[in-house]
Design a protein around this motif. Structure first.
Motif, PDB file in Angstrom:
ATOM      1  N   UNK A 191       0.785  -1.227  -0.071  1.00 27.78           N
ATOM      2  CA  UNK A 191       0.071   0.024   0.169  1.00 27.78           C
ATOM      3  C   UNK A 191       1.105   1.319  -0.045  1.00 27.78           C
ATOM      4  N   UNK A 192       0.310   2.398   0.374  1.00 26.73           N
ATOM      5  CA  UNK A 192       1.025   3.661   0.405  1.00 26.73           C
ATOM      6  C   UNK A 192       0.705   4.328   1.707  1.00 26.73           C
ATOM      7  N   UNK A 193       2.092   4.957   2.230  1.00 30.04           N
ATOM      8  CA  UNK A 193       1.538   5.784   3.499  1.00 30.04           C
ATOM      9  C   UNK A 193       2.788   6.596   3.530  1.00 30.04           C
ATOM     10  N   UNK A 194       2.714   7.651   4.603  1.00 27.54           N
ATOM     11  CA  UNK A 194       3.916   8.512   4.842  1.00 27.54           C
ATOM     12  C   UNK A 194       5.198   7.782   4.789  1.00 27.54           C
ATOM     13  N   UNK A 195       6.111   8.430   4.507  1.00 23.71           N
ATOM     14  CA  UNK A 195       7.662   8.090   4.932  1.00 23.71           C
ATOM     15  C   UNK A 195       7.728   8.427   6.189  1.00 23.71           C
ATOM     16  N   UNK A 196       8.231   7.452   7.108  1.00 29.52           N
ATOM     17  CA  UNK A 196       8.284   7.559   8.736  1.00 29.52           C
ATOM     18  C   UNK A 196       9.354   8.572   8.694  1.00 29.52           C
ATOM     19  N   UNK A 197      10.524   8.735   7.825  1.00 31.89           N
ATOM     20  CA  UNK A 197      11.497   9.676   8.213  1.00 31.89           C
ATOM     21  C   UNK A 197      11.662  10.856   7.285  1.00 31.89           C
ATOM     22  N   UNK A 198      10.287  10.944   6.474  1.00 31.67           N
ATOM     23  CA  UNK A 198      10.286  12.098   5.642  1.00 31.67           C
ATOM     24  C   UNK A 198       8.561  12.344   5.673  1.00 31.67           C
ATOM     25  N   UNK A 199       8.181  12.686   6.514  1.00 31.43           N
ATOM     26  CA  UNK A 199       6.573  12.806   6.878  1.00 31.43           C
ATOM     27  C   UNK A 199       5.765  13.520   5.645  1.00 31.43           C
ATOM     28  N   UNK A 200       6.429  14.188   4.956  1.00 27.25           N
ATOM     29  CA  UNK A 200       5.659  14.810   3.953  1.00 27.25           C
ATOM     30  C   UNK A 200       5.521  14.050   2.790  1.00 27.25           C
ATOM     31  N   UNK A 201       6.165  13.253   2.444  1.00 27.82           N
ATOM     32  CA  UNK A 201       6.196  12.252   1.297  1.00 27.82           C
ATOM     33  C   UNK A 201       5.401  10.942   1.541  1.00 27.82           C
ATOM     34  N   UNK A 202       4.631  10.601   0.531  1.00 28.25           N
ATOM     35  CA  UNK A 202       3.956   9.502   0.657  1.00 28.25           C
ATOM     36  C   UNK A 202       4.736   8.436  -0.185  1.00 28.25           C
ATOM     37  N   UNK A 203       5.273   6.962   0.491  1.00 32.55           N
ATOM     38  CA  UNK A 203       5.684   5.919  -0.163  1.00 32.55           C
ATOM     39  C   UNK A 203       5.130   4.849  -0.296  1.00 32.55           C
ATOM     40  N   UNK A 204       5.667   3.800  -0.889  1.00 34.63           N
ATOM     41  CA  UNK A 204       4.997   2.422  -0.945  1.00 34.63           C
ATOM     42  C   UNK A 204       5.513   1.770   0.310  1.00 34.63           C
ATOM     43  N   UNK A 205       4.472   1.051   0.449  1.00 30.36           N
ATOM     44  CA  UNK A 205       4.835   0.184   1.838  1.00 30.36           C
ATOM     45  C   UNK A 205       4.541  -1.151   1.820  1.00 30.36           C
ATOM     46  N   UNK A 206       5.735  -2.034   1.764  1.00 31.51           N
ATOM     47  CA  UNK A 206       5.281  -3.499   1.792  1.00 31.51           C
ATOM     48  C   UNK A 206       5.204  -4.050   3.194  1.00 31.51           C
ATOM     49  N   UNK A 207       4.222  -4.816   3.268  1.00 32.78           N
ATOM     50  CA  UNK A 207       4.038  -5.144   4.941  1.00 32.78           C
ATOM     51  C   UNK A 207       3.507  -6.742   4.892  1.00 32.78           C
ATOM     52  N   UNK A 208       4.086  -7.406   5.996  1.00 35.33           N
ATOM     53  CA  UNK A 208       3.685  -8.777   6.100  1.00 35.33           C
ATOM     54  C   UNK A 208       2.452  -8.953   6.359  1.00 35.33           C
ATOM     55  N   UNK A 209       2.053 -10.308   5.834  1.00 38.31           N
ATOM     56  CA  UNK A 209       0.545 -10.392   5.805  1.00 38.31           C
ATOM     57  C   UNK A 209       0.275 -11.895   5.482  1.00 38.31           C
TER      58      UNK A 209
END
Ligand SMILES: [Zn+2]
Length: 711
Positions: A191-209
């Motif tokens: 999915x997509x969410x804020x970059x935890x270290x650059x909170x103004x940018x949305x980045x892709x996020x791969x998460x376990x599932x």
């Protein structure tokens, strides 16, 4: 896609809604506080009410004395004293796994939404493409059981065919990509969410599932109850394959294959406690780096297939898990993966299929996992599903009818008073050095608030809804939400966005956005009532606001700076001091017993428990600040103002649980059970002991050396 930066209040628990709405949120709207939810167990509250249809208990705008159980002394067990009467006269309905003040509020709200949706569904002349037409048609298609039965599995035909035609690993990976958009928990989630270290940018996020049970530990625990639950799960998966038309022997074999695949994924999954730690889930990598981690997985193709081909780097939440996935994809047969994907597809949409699927799905996820006796009525499942898929199309009608501007203005004043109290507290803390203090205050000063509903509503023009079979509308809505989310990658954050819908009875703190959010649904009686006396509003809603504010400074939230970036701003000494204080709370919660042999998990619940205690301390300070220069309020119904403050706090947690659900929550949820959320914080507050004149020897009073205090 879990949005790891958001921490919900976890106010109450709607439980498993019976399958209609349950599968979307975890994969699309994301609730990190529910890290246990692997896509099947909805541990969230979708609800609302109206001032007009407000909880009957608070019609008099005062404290309802029938909540009390006066046979128990407040200093012996304040939960029983304050909530025992309410619990006795509000048994758990057969359709619910738990029942509390928040659930009751939710129920009122759902009924309010039903009115709106029935009006919309009846209307024949709604403008095509308007939100009124969409919510009406969505609800109507969900309610049209005859059409659902007649359609059978047809809405899934094309998807099953694709799975059946997978020939090689490339085909398998393409199908994993395709199923992501429908919220299918296929191997992992992207999915997509804020970059935890650059909170103004949305980045892709791969998460376990990739699991069908609530979280990885369910596959690994060895006790008898866990073994029984796994056997029941395998029986359920078998039944679902039979319903798909497979003969008994084949279905049993397929269920075993699914269990093997999921157990293997579970073994390499990050543990729930670690998922709470934002440092442990941040691993932003370039495509080349991801390729080193997963040499056999064609990420470029995957990104193209999910519509994110321009992406050059993304976050891999759990590298060990993905490394393992890479091995699995090469070593497990295509046939076994096809079986696994078929299961996850039917599982994800079970609630939208004919009755036999809905009922089998409820039997395991409702009855077995949470203890519910009966599925919710169809209209209620359809209301919740509409709120899930079209929440901001439905929301404006709800807000217009039930959340006047005055309520918003009054709530804002209360939030500001709480902020002032936390500011004063931070300025006077004896254990924090000036350097850290300055940063903490800076963070508080940049904290933003969202109250009631979004200023700008979501645009649904790309989501076509009509009176086709329900499953089609549902799949279309899932894809719309997935694509809308992924389209944000590479773009600056839109801070006006909301995660929760307006009627939700919950609140949240978004660490990456340094914001706290209070939907209209929770700003209702008895939690918040402008006509109630201040002691009650501060004890109840004040505690909620304080809870969300102090999440910015809990063990996870404290890792984010004033800009919402994951960046340490603590001196080593202050950090150690802070962590020791957090451990003090975790230790207290380890001692709470849910049932013989099962305790609360203090480490998992540390952040929430820090927020509960801190929030209440700040709410108490804010209440007293509001009294400055005024005469001491007179007692009402024999209770002093301070006593009423604490009674109102406990009232918010008046909830009882079926044992199955209590077990599920204790195992997976970072929120302690409501009873302990009452007893824990109060037993640490000398202000409480003083208010009820509790002697030092009573159970509600901890010895000074045992007390925990952070803020
Ligand atoms: Zn919380």
């Amino acid at each position: 896609m879990p949005r790891f930066s958001v921490i919900l209040l976890g106010f109450a628990f709607a439980g498993y809604a019976g399958g209609v709405a349950a599968q979307t949120k975890d994969s699309q709207r994301a609730t990190a506080s529910r890290s246990g939810g692997a896509g099947c167990v909805e541990i969230d509250v979708q609800a609302a009410t109206s001032s007009a249809s407000a909880a009957d208990d608070s019609a008099n705008h005062g404290y309802n004395l029938s909540n009390l159980d006066r046979s128990v002394a407040p200093c012996d067990d304040f939960f029983q004293f304050a909530d025992g009467g309410w619990i006795k006269s509000n048994p758990i309905p057969s359709t619910h796994p738990s029942w509390g003040v928040g659930d009751k509020l939710q129920q009122n709200n759902i009924e309010a939404l039903r009115q709106i949706l029935e009006d919309a569904a009846k209307e024949k002349g709604a403008a095509a493409g308007s939100n009124w037409q969409k919510i009406g048609d969505y609800y109507a298609s969900c309610m049209d059981e005859a059409q659902v039965e007649a359609a059978g599995l047809k809405p899934l035909d094309a998807e099953f065919k694709r799975i059946a035609e997978i020939k090689n690993r490339a085909g398998l990976e393409a199908e994993i990509a395709r199923l992501q958009q429908y919220g299918v928990n296929a191997v992992f989630r992207f999915g997509a969410d804020s970059d935890a270290k650059d909170s103004n940018q949305i980045i892709g996020q791969a998460y376990q599932g990739g699991l069908g049970l609530p979280e990885s530990e369910y596959y690994l625990r060895d006790d008898e109850k866990s073994q029984q639950l796994r056997a029941a799960y395998v029986a359920h998966v078998t039944k679902m394959f039979q319903l798909l038309g497979d003969d008994d022997a084949r279905a049993a074999k397929e269920a075993k294959t699914v269990m093997d695949r999921e157990t293997s994924l579970a073994k390499s999954s990050m543990k729930p406690v670690d998922l709470r730690d934002p440092d442990k889930t941040y691993h932003k990598m370039t495509i080349a780096e991801v390729h080193q981690l997963m040499p056999h997985f064609a990420w470029k193709n995957f990104l193209r297939d999910v519509g994110a081909s321009g992406v050059s780097s993304f976050n891999v939440g759990q590298p060990e898990f993905f490394k393992h996935v890479d091995l699995e994809l090469t070593s497990v047969s295509i046939a076994d993966w096809q079986t696994y994907l078929r299961w996850h597809l039917v599982h994800a949409v079970a609630g939208t299929l004919p009755a036999k699927f809905v009922s089998e799905n409820f039997d395991f996820y409702g009855r077995t996992l949470t203890g519910s006796e009966e599925i919710l009525p169809r209209w209620q499942r359809c209301v919740e599903s509409t709120d899930n898929q079209l929440g901001e199309a439905l929301g404006p009608y709800y807000v217009k009818r039930y959340f006047p501007p005055e309520a918003k203005a009054k709530a804002l004043i209360m939030v500001q008073n709480l902020v002032a109290a936390l500011r004063a507290d931070l300025s006077a803390l004896d254990w924090m050095s000036p350097a850290t203090r300055q940063k903490a205050i800076e963070k508080l000063d940049t904290l933003s608030f969202k109250i009631g509903y979004p200023d700008k509503w979501r645009d649904y023009s790309k989501y076509e809804v009509s009176r086709v079979p329900y499953a089609n509308n549902y799949l279309e809505g899932s894809a719309f939400e997935f694509n809308r989310n992924l389209a944000k990658i590479g773009k600056p954050v839109d801070r006006a966005e909301w995660d929760m819908t307006p009627p939700t009875v919950n609140a949240e703190n978004g660490s990456s956005w340094n914001e706290i959010v209070f939907p209209a649904g929770i700003l209702q009686p008895p939690f918040f009532d402008p006509n109630r006396d201040d002691a009650l509003n501060y004890g109840d809603m004040g505690g909620v606001i304080g809870h969300e504010m102090t999440h910015s400074f809990d063990n996870a939230g404290a890792k984010y700076d004033a800009h919402g970036n994951l960046k340490n701003w603590w001196t080593p000494e202050d950090l150690k001091n802070f962590q020791d204080r957090g451990k003090c709370i975790a230790k207290q919660f380890d001692a709470f017993e849910v049932e013989p042999g099962l305790h609360e998990n203090g480490e998992l619940e540390e952040g929430e428990s820090i927020a509960d205690l801190g929030g209440l301390v700040i709410a108490y300070a804010a209440y007293h600040k509001s009294l400055e220069g005024k005469p001491e309020p007179a007692p009402i119904d024999g209770f002093t103002a301070d006593q009423r403050f604490f009674l109102a706090y406990a009232e918010g947690w008046a909830t009882q649980f079926r044992p199955e659900l209590a077990r599920l929550l204790a195992n997976t949820n970072e929120h302690p059970l409501d009873k302990f959320r009452t007893l824990g914080p109060l037993s640490n507050m000398p202000e409480f002991a003083k208010a009820f004149q509790c002697s030092a020897k009573t159970p509600m009073v901890r010895a000074e050396a045992e007390r925990c205090r952070i803020w």
